[in-house]
Design a protein around this motif. Structure first.
Motif, PDB file in Angstrom:
ATOM      1  N   ASN A  96      -2.496  -6.842  13.809  1.00  0.00           N
ATOM      2  CA  ASN A  96      -3.862  -6.418  13.841  1.00  0.00           C
ATOM      3  C   ASN A  96      -4.178  -4.947  13.711  1.00  0.00           C
ATOM      4  O   ASN A  96      -5.289  -4.803  13.218  1.00  0.00           O
ATOM      5  CB  ASN A  96      -4.405  -6.840  15.428  1.00  0.00           C
ATOM      6  N   MET A  97      -3.235  -4.168  14.204  1.00  0.00           N
ATOM      7  CA  MET A  97      -3.374  -2.963  14.098  1.00  0.00           C
ATOM      8  C   MET A  97      -3.303  -2.373  12.648  1.00  0.00           C
ATOM      9  O   MET A  97      -4.006  -1.571  12.090  1.00  0.00           O
ATOM     10  CB  MET A  97      -2.467  -1.850  14.939  1.00  0.00           C
TER      11      MET A  97
ATOM     12  N   GLU B  26      -4.000  -4.154  10.001  1.00  0.00           N
ATOM     13  CA  GLU B  26      -5.178  -4.885   9.273  1.00  0.00           C
ATOM     14  C   GLU B  26      -6.399  -3.913   9.529  1.00  0.00           C
ATOM     15  O   GLU B  26      -7.101  -3.542   8.682  1.00  0.00           O
ATOM     16  CB  GLU B  26      -5.237  -6.285   9.738  1.00  0.00           C
ATOM     17  N   LYS B  27      -6.587  -3.397  10.824  1.00  0.00           N
ATOM     18  CA  LYS B  27      -7.499  -2.318  11.064  1.00  0.00           C
ATOM     19  C   LYS B  27      -7.652  -1.057  10.293  1.00  0.00           C
ATOM     20  O   LYS B  27      -8.326  -0.675   9.793  1.00  0.00           O
ATOM     21  CB  LYS B  27      -7.785  -2.120  12.730  1.00  0.00           C
TER      22      LYS B  27
ATOM     23  N   ALA C  31      -8.120  -1.750   6.658  1.00  0.00           N
ATOM     24  CA  ALA C  31      -9.828  -2.008   6.519  1.00  0.00           C
ATOM     25  C   ALA C  31     -10.389  -0.633   6.756  1.00  0.00           C
ATOM     26  O   ALA C  31     -11.305  -0.180   5.930  1.00  0.00           O
ATOM     27  CB  ALA C  31     -10.299  -2.897   7.615  1.00  0.00           C
ATOM     28  N   SER C  32      -9.742   0.424   7.644  1.00  0.00           N
ATOM     29  CA  SER C  32     -10.490   1.396   7.863  1.00  0.00           C
ATOM     30  C   SER C  32     -10.207   2.323   6.760  1.00  0.00           C
ATOM     31  O   SER C  32     -11.287   3.185   6.422  1.00  0.00           O
ATOM     32  CB  SER C  32      -9.899   2.339   9.165  1.00  0.00           C
TER      33      SER C  32
END
Length: 352
Positions: A112-113, A115-116, A119-120
């Motif tokens: 999740n980290m 992926e964020k 995306a960022s």
């Protein structure tokens, strides 16, 4: 290099050492005449037989655990190489299952980290590209018109005035873009401190409409205001909420046809939340675009923004930031050909 034992070999070695200790103990007892030869022979035979059975049982029990540890080792190596789509099977004793669960949770958090972060990074790249384009377009127009005026290419007064008007409009467009970027940056960083006060909902709507009177008049748009008598008051930052509602109203005006109607409505939701909404008679938004309308620089029709008929795509993102800071929610309902309805909710109490 020092050779390391595998988990399975280590446990088998411990089991063998235990049996050897038993055999040595029995032999010592026999040597000191505490056992007869027959007793010594029987006990030794039983011990050796038990050792063989014990080694076999150990081999059967240890094999799945050793296999599980190899899987965990391989998956750990994959995580170290950047592959986080891993789930270790939760089998074996409770401690092994707990270890597998902790490993899977760690892998999920890392996934999740990253992926964020990905995306960022994509959003940052898109933001830079959009800002560059939206700054470059008016700057190119201004440059070309200024060069034409400097070179005395324009002779008639009407064209001269039109060029000056275009330069002024492009300058205003640049100023608005820079102001929106500055405002959005301040909202994201939390620099802007909300100064909440109790405001009557009808007064808030009236002030927003008055500040957009000229825009509404130019397109001959009628606004129907629907506010219940018992709607009460809300705790908001007066300036920021007027900016948010003003952005929504500008968006409705921009996409509304001439001589159309905009409905500005206030109502109460559950938990005494107040909902404010704006419904226009514009072209509507395609279903696949609804999730992106609040993204920065997103335009449902990019050509409108490029040609000066639309904004830079920051207005709704600013609204979202303001509403979230007030503890509310922002949403949209729309269908192609049926207009759009943007709504926001605000809590009844002050946000600390």
């Amino acid at each position: 290099m020092k050779q390391k034992l595998h988990f399975r070999s280590y446990l088998m070695l411990l089991n063998g050492i235990s049996i050897l200790i038993i055999l040595v103990s029995v032999f010592i007892i026999y040597r000191y005449m505490l056992l007869s030869w027959n007793e010594y022979r029987i006990i030794t035979s039983i011990t050796i037989g038990a050792a063989i059975i014990s080694l076999g049982v150990h081999a059967l029990l240890i094999h799945p655990l050793a296999k599980w540890l190899r899987v965990l080792s391989d998956d750990t190596e994959r995580v170290a190489q950047g592959d986080f789509n891993i789930d270790v099977p939760q089998i074996g004793p409770r401690e092994f299952q707990q270890l597998a669960g902790q490993f899977n949770r760690m892998s999920s958090r890392l996934r999740n980290m990253f992926e964020k972060l990905r995306a960022s990074e994509e959003a940052r790249s898109e933001l830079i590209a959009n800002v560059s384009h939206d700054l470059r377009t008016p700057m190119a127009s201004i440059q070309s018109f200024v060069e034409a005026l400097q070179d005395d290419v324009i002779q008639d007064q009407a064209t001269f005035e039109r060029y000056l008007q275009t330069i002024r409009l492009e300058t205003q467009r640049l100023d608005a873009l820079i102001e929106d970027l500055f405002q959005l940056s301040r909202l994201d960083s939390g620099v802007i401190e909300l100064r909440q006060q109790s405001i009557a909902v009808d007064s808030l709507i009236l002030e927003v409409l008055q500040s957009h009177f000229m825009l509404l008049t130019e397109k001959r748009i009628e606004v129907k205001v629907q506010v219940p008598d018992d709607i009460g008051r809300i705790w908001v930052d007066d300036f920021e909420m007027k900016r948010a509602l003003g952005n929504l109203l500008q968006n409705a005006i921009r996409y509304s046809p001439h001589s159309s109607t905009i409905v500005f409505e206030a109502s109460k939701r559950s938990s005494n939340f107040v909902e404010l909404s704006l419904k226009d008679q514009g072209p509507g938004i395609a279903e696949q675009e609804l999730e992106r309308v609040f993204d920065r620089f997103y335009r449902s029709d990019p050509s409108r923004g490029r040609e000066g008929g639309g904004g830079a795509g920051l207005g709704l993102a600013i609204v979202q930031s303001i509403v979230r800071r007030h503890g509310g929610e922002l949403g949209v309902e729309s269908r192609l050909g049926e207009g759009s309805r943007f709504w926001l909710t605000l809590p009844p109490n002050r946000i600390v």
